[in-house]
Design a protein around this motif. Structure first.
Motif, PDB file in Angstrom:
ATOM      1  N   ASP A 100       0.790  -1.143  -0.183  1.00 56.50           N
ATOM      2  CA  ASP A 100      -0.061  -0.067  -0.052  1.00 56.50           C
ATOM      3  C   ASP A 100       0.917   1.346   0.196  1.00 56.50           C
ATOM      4  N   SER A 103       0.139   4.004   2.851  1.00 55.91           N
ATOM      5  CA  SER A 103       0.516   3.857   4.419  1.00 55.91           C
ATOM      6  C   SER A 103       2.060   3.493   4.333  1.00 55.91           C
ATOM      7  N   SER A 104       2.783   3.459   3.139  1.00 55.94           N
ATOM      8  CA  SER A 104       4.212   3.370   3.334  1.00 55.94           C
ATOM      9  C   SER A 104       5.016   4.689   3.244  1.00 55.94           C
ATOM     10  N   LEU A 105       4.260   5.687   2.818  1.00 56.22           N
ATOM     11  CA  LEU A 105       4.952   7.173   2.743  1.00 56.22           C
ATOM     12  C   LEU A 105       4.446   7.906   3.804  1.00 56.22           C
TER      13      LEU A 105
END
Ligand SMILES: Nc1ncnc2c1ncn2[C@@H]1O[C@H](COP(=O)(O)OP(=O)(O)OP(=O)(O)O)[C@@H](O)[C@H]1O
Ligand SMILES: [Mg+2]
Lengths: 329, 295
Positions: A100, A103-105
């Motif tokens: 995703d 949600s990863s940044l």
């Protein structure tokens, strides 16, 4: 080629919430006695349905979770036992790309800070940082003028490119891609896959490519491990696995990919529900078309049935007789 | 027709909501103005500008007049001066309490949410205990133990208000720490401090800061209550709560005129009322903006 990663008999249990204060704690086994290895500049694909423990295995390799037992050797050193400086050094070797990209940044960091973060953490000198930053933007195909923008200003595919650039910043030897394309548009999926392939050739990294979609995995993988209920049930070179799937679960997966036409479906492999309280048996027994009480034991292990082709099923040879080789169909 | 009505009422509501928050903001701005320009609006007479000048030593309050436009209260303390400089005191108390309790709440709630486990368990049970007492009662107990004084009042109110902020922040930290960017940061080799400062706080701290700032109104009200009970500032200090306390003996007026000393109660009472009202109006607007159901 050298083995860059070796996973030996790794298991992980999660404690489940207690029903009440006095009840005994129950555990859920998310990864069960898994052994795998990865060579330099190779790609290991891991497929399996949702909940089969793929992400948990990735987290174990990344040292986000600690295994209950087993060893994880990165370049010959066990990350589960490493401490201090050595641990930091080992962690650098494996970086991750998540499914995703939302949600990863971190939404409060701009692209520049996101990509520079790994360099700052590892105290790389400033001038070097800027050089690396610009070459990374080039390699992942992001424009130079996007540095001051924030993640919400990008599309899913571009965000995934930012995440890839960040993962590459420390020049890791292994990149774990946990379903990196499954949240993207179909048209973008191919672009990101190609980018990953190109990076593999240029930077000579190794990938662990996780997906529940076999066709994406086969494009990029040298070797594929099929996971079901926390365990690896079949492991083979990509081509071999496609030509000659032995485990009934692998066949089920392949069938759902290859036969888009429902009329063409192999009648033998339809969804089967065996009695759910079967005597102690192989984890796949409930859904296995070949279930038989004598052979399907819980202690069955991966065994090499052909060169480099491992399967966790005592009936694999009989099965071959039943379905025939896929090429012949 | 029905649709038209609906639209009308909605726009009307929105307009009204907007209007009240504008009134709140205007009120608050005038208080800020008053606090900032206190030395010009009402020049101090002595070196300690928070000491209210006295016009004589008679006990009986004097009604508003030319020299004392708000009149004087018990012992001839000038009410106008007390209100103007009391605004500064109110902001001082409010801002200090918010600062101290946010510092406590963010540190404790942040660590509890971030580390979980027994740290979380212990701190959250501790906040449960504090939250189970009515705040003002606990604050009274604390000031009674520490002794009266503005600083003691600030400490006491901060001590009873941080648990709410700690819980609010903890909840957000629990969500944020599970985002993938935190895991990614770990794999890069980041330590707890880096992750907490760079990832966790920037994504969790804003709601609690806003909520705490909007609490300034009720904090000032609590401080006034403590002053009223004689636990706050020393006699003669420009502080609204204390001015109201001074009016206690004069509320009933004289037998011929029950409202003879109306100004001793009504003027400082109005100041507190408007101050708290302005914060509440702004607070309501902000709560609407922050309410996820309305977005
Ligand atoms: N922290 C945890 N606590 C308890 N159970 C967990 C935890 N993490 C994972 N699990 C459980 O472990 C199992 C495997 O989860 P995992 O995320 O590894 O599956 P997955 O193969 O990656 O699935 P997907 O394809 O949906 O991503 C799931 O049943 C999940 O509920
Ligand atoms: Mg997963």
């Amino acid at each position: 080629m050298k083995k860059i990663l070796e996973i030996k008999n790794v298991s992980k249990k999660f404690a489940l919430r207690k029903d009440n204060f006095f009840s005994a704690r129950k555990f859920f086994t998310a990864v069960d006695n898994v052994s795998l290895s990865l060579k330099e500049n190779q790609t290991l694909g891991i497929v399996g349905e949702s909940g089969s423990g793929k992400t948990t295995l990735a987290k174990l390799i990344l040292d986000i979770e600690k295994p209950d037992s087993g060893e994880i050797l990165i370049d010959g050193k066990d990350i589960t036992r490493a401490k201090g400086k050595e641990l930091k050094e080992l962690r650098r070797q494996t970086q991750v790309i998540f499914q995703d990209p939302y949600s990863s940044l971190n939404p409060r960091m701009n692209v520049e800070n996101i990509i520079l973060e790994p360099l700052q953490i590892n105290k790389i000198i400033k001038q070097e940082q800027i050089k690396i930053l610009h070459s990374l933007l080039n390699s992942v195909g992001l424009p130079q003028n996007c540095l001051k923008k924030y993640p919400h200003e990008f599309s899913g595919g571009q965000r995934q490119r930012i995440a890839i650039a960040r993962a590459l910043a420390l020049k890791p030897k292994i990149i774990i891609a946990d379903e990196p394309i499954s949240s993207l548009d179909v048209s973008i999926q191919a672009q990101i896959l190609n980018l990953l392939k190109q990076i593999k050739d240029e930077m000579r990294v190794s990938y662990i490519f996780i997906s529940h979609d076999l066709s994406a995995v086969c494009h990029i993988s040298d070797k594929i491990a099929v996971m079901n209920k926390a365990a690896v049930v079949e492991l083979a070179p990509a081509e071999e696995l496609f030509k000659n799937p032995l485990h009934p679960y692998t066949q089920l997966l392949l069938n759902s990919v290859c036969d888009a036409d429902p009329e063409n479906k192999n009648d033998d492999i339809q969804i089967i529900q065996n009695d759910s309280n079967l005597s102690p048996s192989c984890a796949f027994a409930e859904r296995c078309p070949l279930y038989d009480q004598k052979h399907c034991l819980s202690e069955n292990n991966l065994s090499e049935v052909k060169k480099e082709h491992f399967v966790k099923c005592a009936l694999s040879s009989q099965k071959k007789a039943l379905y025939g080789d896929r090429n012949e169909n | 027709m029905k649709f038209e009505n609906l639209k009308k009422s909605r726009t009307f509501k929105r307009f009204r909501k907007n209007k009240t928050s504008v009134i709140g903001a205007a009120l608050l701005l005038s208080f800020v103005f008053l606090a900032v320009f206190a030395p010009i609006v009402s020049p101090p007479a002595s070196s300690d500008s928070y000491l209210i000048p006295q016009a004589g030593y008679s006990q009986e309050p004097a009604p508003p007049s030319k020299e004392h436009i708000f009149g004087t209260t018990e012992q001839q303390y000038d009410l106008f001066y007390a209100i103007v400089w009391g605004t500064r005191t109110a902001f001082k108390i409010g801002v200090m309490v918010v600062f101290v309790s946010l510092l406590l709440g963010i540190t404790i709630g942040g660590l509890a949410g971030f580390y979980g486990g027994w740290i979380d368990e212990i701190t959250m049970r501790f906040t449960d205990i504090i939250l189970s007492f009515p705040g003002i009662v606990l604050a009274v107990v604390i000031v009674a133990m520490l002794g009266p004084g503005i600083e003691k009042v600030i400490i006491a109110i901060a001590a009873v208000s941080w648990p709410g902020y700690a819980r609010l922040l903890r909840g957000d930290v629990l969500t944020v720490k599970n985002f993938d960017f935190v895991a990614a940061s770990r794999t890069m080799g980041a330590g707890d401090f880096w992750i907490f400062i760079k990832h966790i706080l920037p994504n969790s701290i804003y709601p609690v800061i806003i909520v705490a700032s909007l609490d300034i109104g009720s904090i000032v009200l609590t401080a006034a209550a403590l002053s009223f009970l004689g636990l706050g500032s020393p006699a003669g200090y420009a502080d609204w709560g204390q001015i109201i306390a001074m009016s206690r003996n004069w509320i009933l007026g004289t037998s011929s005129n029950p409202f003879a000393y109306w100004h001793t109660l009504l003027i400082p009472g109005t100041a507190i009322f408007l101050f708290v009202l302005s914060w509440n109006l702004i607070g309501d607007a902000f709560r609407d903006i922050l309410d996820p159901r309305q977005q």
